[in-house]
Design a protein around this motif. Structure first.
Motif, mmCIF file in Angstrom:
data_model
loop_
_atom_site.group_PDB
_atom_site.id
_atom_site.type_symbol
_atom_site.label_atom_id
_atom_site.label_comp_id
_atom_site.label_asym_id
_atom_site.label_seq_id
_atom_site.Cartn_x
_atom_site.Cartn_y
_atom_site.Cartn_z
ATOM 1 N N ILE A 1 9.174 7.692 -3.044
ATOM 2 C CA ILE A 1 9.594 6.217 -1.731
ATOM 3 C C ILE A 1 8.308 6.326 -2.637
ATOM 4 C CG2 ILE A 1 9.295 5.207 -0.087
ATOM 5 C CD1 ILE A 1 12.137 6.849 -0.902
ATOM 6 N N ASP A 2 6.818 6.356 -2.435
ATOM 7 C CA ASP A 2 5.241 6.714 -2.826
ATOM 8 C C ASP A 2 6.250 5.273 -4.204
ATOM 9 O OD1 ASP A 2 4.745 7.254 -0.603
ATOM 10 O OD2 ASP A 2 2.926 8.136 -1.216
ATOM 11 N N ALA A 3 5.782 6.002 -5.054
ATOM 12 C CA ALA A 3 5.627 5.507 -6.827
ATOM 13 C C ALA A 3 7.055 4.344 -6.896
ATOM 14 C CB ALA A 3 6.423 6.590 -7.866
ATOM 15 N N ALA A 4 8.355 4.347 -6.931
ATOM 16 C CA ALA A 4 9.039 3.812 -6.166
ATOM 17 C C ALA A 4 7.928 1.731 -5.791
ATOM 18 C CB ALA A 4 9.787 3.989 -5.732
ATOM 19 N N ALA A 5 8.113 2.107 -4.414
ATOM 20 C CA ALA A 5 7.177 1.151 -4.236
ATOM 21 C C ALA A 5 6.214 0.135 -4.488
ATOM 22 C CB ALA A 5 6.091 1.606 -2.751
ATOM 23 N N ALA B 1 -2.815 1.662 -4.598
ATOM 24 C CA ALA B 1 -2.955 3.372 -4.418
ATOM 25 C C ALA B 1 -3.770 4.006 -3.324
ATOM 26 C CB ALA B 1 -2.882 4.077 -5.238
ATOM 27 N N VAL B 2 -3.714 4.622 -2.388
ATOM 28 C CA VAL B 2 -4.979 5.394 -1.727
ATOM 29 C C VAL B 2 -4.758 7.098 -1.907
ATOM 30 C CG1 VAL B 2 -6.180 5.824 0.402
ATOM 31 C CG2 VAL B 2 -4.994 4.291 0.216
ATOM 32 N N LEU B 3 -5.556 7.488 -2.942
ATOM 33 C CA LEU B 3 -5.392 8.953 -3.312
ATOM 34 C C LEU B 3 -5.991 10.198 -1.882
ATOM 35 C CD1 LEU B 3 -6.170 8.590 -6.711
ATOM 36 C CD2 LEU B 3 -4.123 8.124 -5.919
ATOM 37 N N GLY C 1 -5.259 18.442 -1.112
ATOM 38 C CA GLY C 1 -4.657 19.488 -0.384
ATOM 39 C C GLY C 1 -4.006 19.350 0.407
ATOM 40 N N ARG C 2 -3.311 20.017 1.537
ATOM 41 C CA ARG C 2 -2.604 19.015 2.298
ATOM 42 C C ARG C 2 -3.344 18.777 3.662
ATOM 43 N NH1 ARG C 2 1.061 24.193 4.276
ATOM 44 N NH2 ARG C 2 2.512 24.237 2.222
ATOM 45 N N LEU C 3 -4.560 19.333 3.774
ATOM 46 C CA LEU C 3 -4.824 18.547 4.813
ATOM 47 C C LEU C 3 -5.701 16.779 4.477
ATOM 48 C CD1 LEU C 3 -6.255 18.769 7.820
ATOM 49 C CD2 LEU C 3 -8.367 19.720 7.083
ATOM 50 N N ARG C 4 -5.555 16.743 3.668
ATOM 51 C CA ARG C 4 -6.732 15.522 2.567
ATOM 52 C C ARG C 4 -4.922 14.632 2.382
ATOM 53 N NH1 ARG C 4 -10.571 18.901 -1.281
ATOM 54 N NH2 ARG C 4 -12.448 18.889 0.322
ATOM 55 N N PHE C 5 -4.013 15.404 2.373
ATOM 56 C CA PHE C 5 -2.972 13.860 2.285
ATOM 57 C C PHE C 5 -2.622 13.583 3.793
ATOM 58 C CE2 PHE C 5 -1.601 16.474 -1.111
ATOM 59 C CZ PHE C 5 -1.458 14.994 -2.537
ATOM 60 N N LEU C 6 -2.873 14.552 4.832
ATOM 61 C CA LEU C 6 -2.739 14.048 6.382
ATOM 62 C C LEU C 6 -4.035 13.323 6.457
ATOM 63 C CD1 LEU C 6 -1.808 17.340 7.949
ATOM 64 C CD2 LEU C 6 0.193 15.159 7.087
ATOM 65 N N VAL C 7 -5.236 13.417 6.286
ATOM 66 C CA VAL C 7 -6.308 13.098 6.473
ATOM 67 C C VAL C 7 -6.672 11.591 5.726
ATOM 68 C CG1 VAL C 7 -9.085 13.153 6.309
ATOM 69 C CG2 VAL C 7 -7.495 14.836 7.045
ATOM 70 N N ARG C 8 -6.040 11.069 4.561
ATOM 71 C CA ARG C 8 -6.011 10.275 4.130
ATOM 72 C C ARG C 8 -4.614 8.841 4.243
ATOM 73 N NH1 ARG C 8 -1.786 9.805 -0.447
ATOM 74 N NH2 ARG C 8 -0.904 11.233 0.700
ATOM 75 N N ASN C 9 -3.743 9.836 5.054
ATOM 76 C CA ASN C 9 -2.698 9.043 5.356
ATOM 77 C C ASN C 9 -2.806 8.146 7.069
ATOM 78 O OD1 ASN C 9 -0.482 10.304 3.698
ATOM 79 N ND2 ASN C 9 0.156 11.937 5.952
ATOM 80 N N ARG C 10 -4.292 8.800 7.280
ATOM 81 C CA ARG C 10 -5.092 7.503 8.273
ATOM 82 C C ARG C 10 -4.994 6.215 8.168
ATOM 83 N NH1 ARG C 10 -9.060 9.448 7.027
ATOM 84 N NH2 ARG C 10 -11.835 8.654 7.686
ATOM 85 N N LEU C 11 -5.732 6.052 6.174
ATOM 86 C CA LEU C 11 -6.080 4.846 5.804
ATOM 87 C C LEU C 11 -5.101 4.179 5.450
ATOM 88 C CD1 LEU C 11 -9.172 6.968 3.287
ATOM 89 C CD2 LEU C 11 -9.350 5.893 5.779
ATOM 90 N N LEU C 12 -4.014 4.826 4.899
ATOM 91 C CA LEU C 12 -2.419 4.358 4.066
ATOM 92 C C LEU C 12 -1.887 3.361 5.304
ATOM 93 C CD1 LEU C 12 -0.175 6.445 1.998
ATOM 94 C CD2 LEU C 12 -2.158 4.312 1.873
ATOM 95 N N ALA C 13 -2.164 4.388 7.075
ATOM 96 C CA ALA C 13 -1.671 3.324 7.848
ATOM 97 C C ALA C 13 -2.616 2.138 8.387
ATOM 98 C CB ALA C 13 -1.876 4.337 9.319
ATOM 99 N N ALA C 14 -3.710 2.281 7.938
ATOM 100 C CA ALA C 14 -5.010 0.956 8.961
ATOM 101 C C ALA C 14 -4.353 0.060 7.743
ATOM 102 C CB ALA C 14 -6.082 1.907 8.825
ATOM 103 N N PHE D 1 1.045 -1.392 0.099
ATOM 104 C CA PHE D 1 0.151 0.025 0.327
ATOM 105 C C PHE D 1 0.723 1.469 0.504
ATOM 106 C CE2 PHE D 1 -4.476 -1.217 0.555
ATOM 107 C CZ PHE D 1 -4.263 -2.191 1.481
ATOM 108 N N SER D 2 0.266 1.901 -0.936
ATOM 109 C CA SER D 2 1.008 3.323 -0.598
ATOM 110 C C SER D 2 0.209 4.530 -1.491
ATOM 111 C CB SER D 2 2.651 3.191 -1.821
ATOM 112 O OG SER D 2 3.082 4.571 -1.186
ATOM 113 N N GLY D 3 1.211 5.644 -1.848
ATOM 114 C CA GLY D 3 -0.135 6.830 -2.112
ATOM 115 C C GLY D 3 -0.359 7.309 -2.890
ATOM 116 N N ALA D 4 0.979 6.960 -3.881
ATOM 117 C CA ALA D 4 1.324 7.262 -5.334
ATOM 118 C C ALA D 4 1.063 8.675 -5.923
ATOM 119 C CB ALA D 4 -0.245 7.056 -6.142
ATOM 120 N N ALA D 5 2.473 8.644 -4.383
ATOM 121 C CA ALA D 5 2.952 10.377 -4.465
ATOM 122 C C ALA D 5 4.323 10.537 -5.745
ATOM 123 C CB ALA D 5 3.180 10.796 -3.833
#
Lengths: 389, 389
Positions: free
Chosen positions: A171-175, A188-190, A226-239, A164-168
């Motif tokens: 590192i994300d893209a390399a993973a 990918a979780v966007l 947006g910056r906040l949405r990236f942070l909010v998205r990160n919790r889904l990646l973490a979970a 799982f990664s964030g398509a950024a």
């Protein structure tokens, strides 16, 4: 039933449930724990009805004030379908319910579970999350970082672990690419709508992930990141990852936040070290120093943390095995006193090793048995090496 | 007095003591705890006499069998003096007594303290060991490793920390050179006689260390190094540094042994991470993974471990500071017995905490002053938390 909802008939979930969740997701910016609790109590259909009528607690009403009056459900489902996406809801069998349990029970408001997820691609999110690792790291990664992320992702994907990664960038893209390169599973979780690709330079990468696995987002069609949405998205990646691997991160970075979320959700956090001369490894080293992450040097170390106990347990790294390893201290001392080219008497050897005659004799016999000493005409020496100097 | 002993007159240590220790050191291959204990009981002069006469326990007699009959003290002192070395003994004021205390009290036979040390150079070993770090690592170091060793050594030496190392190829040499480059203090501990330079390619490096600081060894003149002697030497390196820093080490290496010795002696062990793609960092990463070493990314991190509390502390100590940290044991016990939601009487609290009424009352007053207990209508409880749910 809306013809624009390709998944409704597929899984047997009532259309009104899916539509209610689509409405709720659009009306309330995630994360919102009040909404999650209301849905848990009344179900999505009644909750949507209550929100629409304004019959919800003040806090939630305020949060939804800007959007609850406009029902864009049809438009959202149509736009998503046009982009090849469906709305995945907790009532679906492929909802990653187990992974999201930690979000439901988490104490923090920021870690509230999603109401639904837009999903592009054939992958079964529940199965993919079952055996998984989230790989995150710096967008400004170095060559070392992207190489390592791809290596770890490939090795893990080859062992059946979903990456799982964030398509950024970085590192994300390399993973993702590392997993794709071995025909492995990657998700990918966007942080934007399912009809968008962000960053746009990764449009084709995201297409490949969607074609092979699945691309997820909790943001409705048209949403810009947006910056906040990236942070909010990160919790889904973490979970969604059974563990969180940070490959490179600077002194302050979004991956640090994902690691914090993973820790708060009870997921093991791992960090790949790098040169201390690299600014891109400072964050990883700090995570380890603060006891927030385990240092991992090999993909096997990651498997040990996120894999199934007893199946994936890593072996210790192989070191050189020396022929003298099995010897006791006296035999080692005598071995040190033996020369390869000049044979010596047992007496001379004892003097050099500082050992009494009987200990020297016993050690010489032991060494001879191991092929580490040779006796010839009253003198002892090391055998000539067979494998070079 | 022998003219060959340049230090005897200098420090006022009786010549017979120095000669006795020279004899003992030659007669018994180090380490030997039996010898150390005998010297502690009878003193060096009587112990030497007993060993010479054979009036020592069997084990020690056997260990000394090959050498005790030949007194090479004069020759050793002459050879050492010719090489510019003196015999440093525990009776000298510059003996690093404090550093070696850990060897005296260590349980292991392998970690026995030295009987004496041959010292080349003007440096005061006791003062040099007072504020010190031992830097070890692979002989087959990479450019990254030697660069990092030199950087750390230089930065630490600049802060008044003595860099101890073993003068070997790779990390050892880079550490010495890093300290010398900033006119810092550095000490080499050798595994051969003081009249030898090993490796011979480092003859001039060892000369420079001797000229600026001091070169130490517990092996008498003429002794050649061997694998066992390197391992035995490593315990001195481990003891002399207030901490042990491993810069690069392969899966199996002598620096791993030095780290083990340092841990056994209660010294903090630190490891510098490196690229996971480098075989030379595998040992460092394993040390951190096994919880045997702390990861350090900057020289400041090393200072924090080995520096003097209150002087070198670069960062606040790791770990959350709890409001109960300042409390005594009674107040803590009472605090544990307080509930957040259910108020209890002082009597009930005393029962739960196992404390008498007057101690409970004193503790409750103390807790109230710290804002850790609230009194209401005859009952006590913890205040509701102010910092979230």
């Amino acid at each position: 039933m809306s013809a624009a909802d390709p998944a409704a008939g597929r899984t047997g979930v009532a259309e009104e449930i899916r539509r209610a969740r689509a409405y709720l997701q659009r009306a309330v910016e995630p994360p919102n724990r009040d909404l999650a609790q209301l849905v848990a109590r009344y179900g999505p259909v009644e909750t949507a009805d209550r929100l629409c009528r304004g019959a919800v607690p003040d806090g939630l009403l305020r949060a939804a004030a800007a959007r609850r009056g406009t029902d864009r459900t049809d438009a959202d489902l149509d736009a998503a379908a046009a982009a090849g996406a469906r709305l995945l809801v907790p009532e679906d069998p492929d909802w990653p319910a187990w992974a999201f349990t930690a979000l439901t029970t988490a104490g923090s408001r920021e870690l509230a579970p999603p109401v639904a997820l837009w999903a592009r691609g054939p992958g079964n999110a529940a199965e993919l999350a079952d055996r998984s690792v989230t790989i995150v790291g710096s967008r400004a990664a170095t060559g070392y970082g992207t190489h390592t992320a791809a290596e770890f992702a490939g090795a893990l994907a080859r062992r059946g672990v979903t990456v799982f990664s964030g398509a950024a960038f970085g590192i994300d893209a390399a993973a993702h690419r590392g997993a794709l390169a071995v025909q492995g599973a990657t998700v990918a979780v966007l942080a934007c709508g399912p009809d968008r690709a962000y960053p746009s330079a990764h449009t084709s990468l995201i297409e490949r992930i969607a074609a092979a696995g699945v691309v997820l987002t909790e943001y409705p069609p048209g949403t810009v990141p947006g910056r906040l949405r990236f942070l909010v998205r990160n919790r889904l990646l973490a979970a969604l990852g059974a563990g969180c691997l940070v490959v490179e991160s600077g002194a302050r970075s979004g991956s640090g936040r994902t690691a914090s979320d993973a820790l708060a959700l009870g997921r093991p956090v791992m960090a790949v070290p790098g040169p201390v001369t690299s600014a891109m490894s400072v964050g990883c080293h700090e995570l380890v120093r603060k006891g927030r992450a385990e240092l991992v040097g090999r993909p096997e170390d990651v498997l040990e943390s996120v894999g199934r106990i007893g199946i994936d347990l890593a072996l210790p790294p192989a070191g050189e095995v020396r022929p003298t390893d099995a010897l006791g201290p006296a035999a080692r001392a005598v071995h040190d006193a033996l020369h390869t080219r000049a044979a010596r008497s047992a007496g001379r050897i004892g003097e050099a090793a500082g050992l009494p005659p009987d200990a020297v004799r016993a050690a010489l016999v032991e060494l001879e048995e191991h092929g580490l000493a040779e006796y010839h005409q009253g003198l002892w020496q090391r055998p000539a090496r067979r494998d070079g100097p």
